[in-house]
Design a protein around this motif. Structure first.
Motif, PDB file in Angstrom:
ATOM      1  N   ARG A 195       0.249  -5.647   6.673  1.00  0.00           N
ATOM      2  CA  ARG A 195      -0.715  -4.651   7.140  1.00  0.00           C
ATOM      3  C   ARG A 195      -1.113  -3.756   5.980  1.00  0.00           C
ATOM      4  N   ASP A 236       0.813  -1.223   0.000  1.00  0.00           N
ATOM      5  CA  ASP A 236       0.000   0.000   0.000  1.00  0.00           C
ATOM      6  C   ASP A 236       0.846   1.273   0.000  1.00  0.00           C
ATOM      7  N   ALA A 291       6.386  -5.246   8.406  1.00  0.00           N
ATOM      8  CA  ALA A 291       7.165  -4.115   8.904  1.00  0.00           C
ATOM      9  C   ALA A 291       7.740  -4.412  10.281  1.00  0.00           C
ATOM     10  N   TYR A 292       7.228  -5.422  10.944  1.00  0.00           N
ATOM     11  CA  TYR A 292       7.737  -5.732  12.277  1.00  0.00           C
ATOM     12  C   TYR A 292       7.695  -7.234  12.537  1.00  0.00           C
ATOM     13  N   ASN A 325      -6.455  -2.242   7.626  1.00  0.00           N
ATOM     14  CA  ASN A 325      -5.167  -1.891   8.181  1.00  0.00           C
ATOM     15  C   ASN A 325      -4.760  -2.782   9.342  1.00  0.00           C
ATOM     16  N   SER A 326      -5.190  -4.029   9.258  1.00  0.00           N
ATOM     17  CA  SER A 326      -4.777  -5.017  10.248  1.00  0.00           C
ATOM     18  C   SER A 326      -3.902  -6.016   9.488  1.00  0.00           C
ATOM     19  N   ASP A 327      -4.149  -7.309   9.663  1.00  0.00           N
ATOM     20  CA  ASP A 327      -3.315  -8.273   8.945  1.00  0.00           C
ATOM     21  C   ASP A 327      -3.994  -8.716   7.641  1.00  0.00           C
ATOM     22  N   ASP A 336       2.452  -7.248   1.431  1.00  0.00           N
ATOM     23  CA  ASP A 336       2.618  -6.639   2.747  1.00  0.00           C
ATOM     24  C   ASP A 336       1.591  -7.279   3.692  1.00  0.00           C
ATOM     25  N   TYR A 347       2.030 -13.961  13.231  1.00  0.00           N
ATOM     26  CA  TYR A 347       1.785 -13.773  11.804  1.00  0.00           C
ATOM     27  C   TYR A 347       2.450 -14.893  11.022  1.00  0.00           C
TER      28      TYR A 347
END
Lengths: 409, 227
Positions: free
Chosen positions: B59, B8, B89-90, B64-66, B57, B95
């Motif tokens: 998120r 995104d 990103a983290y 805007n979650s998984d 990606d 996940y």
């Protein structure tokens, strides 16, 4: 309900009431002077209210003293600056003054008058004739008829004094009771707003986390990718300067990566993303995985019903407890239990050195206790030396005072 | 390779696309959220041109979650074996587990976004996943593989074998593992064989490498079973 005062009255108390009324009548002029000396008026009012409360308690009323339990010496000074002075102390003083005047008049006119009438035969014997208006006790028969009248007047005087006493109770109860109600209402709203503030803080932290993630973090990732491509391209450059360019490109790439790692840690400290995305239990599982200790995690109930602010507070309690256990307890394993029922209960236990205290263990847990309390919960630390440390946090899923505050509002 | 790219953040998307194309891959489709990802891949599938690999990606919009991760899992349900490389990103163990839980057939990867900057490593991870292998970010692996006393069959592994398995999870080949641990090919081969034997994976088992990694990752996932 002045009748309550009469119902609980016993002879000793009746006597006490009369004594108090006579004392009040005697002090009345002092009160008036205290009010007239304007700078002293607030303190006269506070003193009057405090004495009235003390008197009411002595007569069996359930009234709290103004004097705070912790005995702060300047309490009267502080109270003089509050609206409570005008809302409760001033009306109580006014009632005290009016009733003091009534008692004083009754004591002087009724008490002395009645006594003289009762003593009329004695006076007659000493050739002193009692004279009430046109009615003169100049004969024995007339003097003796004055006795029952005198008794009646005395009884009436007593009744007036007792009435004034009971009226004082009522004044303190009604005016002072309003104060208590108002305080409890205020306390309710303060608690509610404290919890609401914490919710707002938590929402704000989540917003900051989201902004950092969507903004700075993404930009840094993009930068890191670009620098990676630069590094990659530089590797195939010909010429003398190629080595220099490669070194710089690699260094820039490493610096970008390091700042990314730091940013990610900071963002995690503000609000762990997995709390929002995966829920409390999964986030606790992450914590357990990340801990250098071997953590045995047991979770039961439905973590979907835990509000975000509660989940965040409890998450940080567990994080702090595990960090403390790692640093201080000298153990290799710890237990974490999380249970969602009517409320949320989290226990972190180790069998290490113990001796942890909320005040000595730094600001971490002590600050978190305030956070838990603000949500209506409690945080307890049980840490006997050489036995281990158990940290228990219990938080209601919705603050228990919500209903109270609603009723009070 | 034909790649379907979903990201995104415009800057990262552009960077990724440039990187992939400069490496000679074809970016067959680009999506900016999880919904576009699913519809885009489905359309390609209907046209008979399923991408060789999906890069997404975690998120992303709409929630805007998984979302990206869930879309990837859904796509793999409909197209078993469709290789998926997830970029996050983290670090997040859950996940990775969500993705790896349904990855018996392999072809999944979970990497931190900044690994993309290590261009050569990233491109080789891409190849491994597209070829049906499993790649898990070293940092995530480190989280998932702290030694536990209740490791069961994994407890039988020596520290060295554990190390080898960890590198296998990161998608390294035997020769790469040898370079990293300063071991000869033969020594690595012996360790790998020992790992397979101790994890009860007979030579007849297909894709033993992937199964060993999955077994090991699942084994560390004690939480789900307890919950």
């Amino acid at each position: 309900m002045p009748l309550t005062g009469l119902r609980i009255a016993r002879p000793r108390r009746l006597a006490l009431r009369v004594v108090f009324e006579l004392a009040a009548a005697a002090v009345w002029p002092l009160q008036v002077v205290g009010i007239m000396l304007l700078p002293l008026a607030p303190f006269t009012a506070i003193a009057t209210a405090e004495v009235e409360r003390w008197r009411a308690r002595a007569c069996g009323e359930d009234v709290a003293p103004l004097h705070p339990a912790d005995g702060a010496p300047a309490w009267a000074w502080h109270r003089a600056a509050t609206r409570a002075l005008w809302r409760t102390d001033a009306p109580i003083t006014l009632a005290s003054l009016v009733l003091g005047a009534v008692s004083g008049l009754a004591a002087v006119l009724g008490g002395l008058g009645g006594a003289v009438l009762v003593a009329a035969p004695v006076f007659h014997a000493t050739k002193v004739y009692v004279n009430v208006g046109p009615w003169v006790g100049d004969t024995a028969a007339r003097a003796w008829t004055m006795v029952p009248v005198g008794i009646t007047v005395l009884a009436g005087t007593l009744a007036v004094l007792l009435g004034a006493s009971v009226a004082r109770d009522a004044a303190v109860r009604v005016l002072g009771g309003q104060e208590a109600q108002r305080l409890s209402r205020e306390l309710g709203s303060v608690r509610t707003s404290r919890a609401a503030m914490l919710e707002a803080f938590d929402a704000e932290r989540r917003r900051i986390e989201r902004d950092l993630h969507d903004g700075a973090q993404q930009d840094l990732v993009a930068l890191s990718i670009t620098l990676g491509m630069l590094e990659h391209t530089a590797a195939s450059l010909p010429g003398a300067e190629a080595g220099r360019v490669q070194t710089l490109a690699r260094r820039a790439h490493e610096q970008a990566e390091r700042s990314l790692v730091r940013l990610r840690e900071t963002v995690h400290g503000i609000h762990p993303r997995e709390l929002t995305d995966l829920g409390l239990f999964a986030a606790l599982r992450q914590l357990a995985d990340r801990s250098p200790l071997q953590v045995d995690l047991r979770a039961s109930g439905d973590d979907a019903s835990v509000p975000p602010a509660v989940a965040a507070a409890v998450y940080f309690v567990v994080a702090e407890a595990l960090t403390n256990a790692t640093v201080h307890a000298g153990v290799e394993r710890a237990e974490v239990g999380a249970e969602v029922g009517d409320g949320l209960r989290v226990v972190v236990r180790d069998t290490g050195r113990g001796g942890a205290r909320l005040d000595s263990s730094g600001t971490g847990l002590a600050g978190l206790r305030e956070r838990v309390r603000a949500l209506g919960g409690e945080l307890a630390v049980d840490s006997p030396a050489d036995v281990g440390t158990t940290i228990t946090a219990t938080v209601p899923l919705s603050p228990t005072w919500d209903d109270e505050a609603m009723m009070g509002a | 390779m034909r790649i379907f790219l979903t990201e995104d953040a415009a800057l990262i998307r552009a960077g990724l696309q440039e990187l992939l194309e400069s490496a000679g891959h074809e970016v067959g489709g680009v999506a900016t959220d999880a919904v576009e990802l699913v519809t885009g891949v489905e359309e390609a599938a209907r046209a008979g041109a399923l991408p060789d690999i999906v890069v997404t990606d975690v998120r992303m919009p709409p929630n805007n979650s998984d979302d990206g991760l869930r879309a990837a899992v859904r796509l793999r349900e409909r197209h078993p074996g469709l290789p998926v490389l997830v970029l996050s990103a983290y670090v997040s163990g859950p996940y990775a587990r969500t993705l790896l839980d349904d990855s018996a057939s392999g072809g999944v990867g979970y990497l931190l976004k900044e690994r993309v900057g290590h261009v050569a490593d990233f491109l080789s991870s891409l190849e491994v996943v597209a070829g049906g292998g499993v790649v898990v970010d070293p940092e995530v692996v480190a989280h998932l593989t702290a030694p536990r006393s209740d490791d069961g069959p994994l407890a039988r592994l020596t520290p060295r074998e554990r190390e080898v398995l960890q590198l296998m999870a990161a998608g390294l080949s035997n020769s790469q593992i040898g370079e990293k641990l300063f071991l000869s090919q033969a020594a690595v081969g012996k360790h790998v064989a020992n790992v397979f034997a101790k994890l009860d994976l007979p030579p007849s088992e297909e894709n033993r490498r992937v199964r060993a990694v999955l077994l090991w990752l699942r084994h560390n996932d004690r939480f789900r079973s307890r919950r």
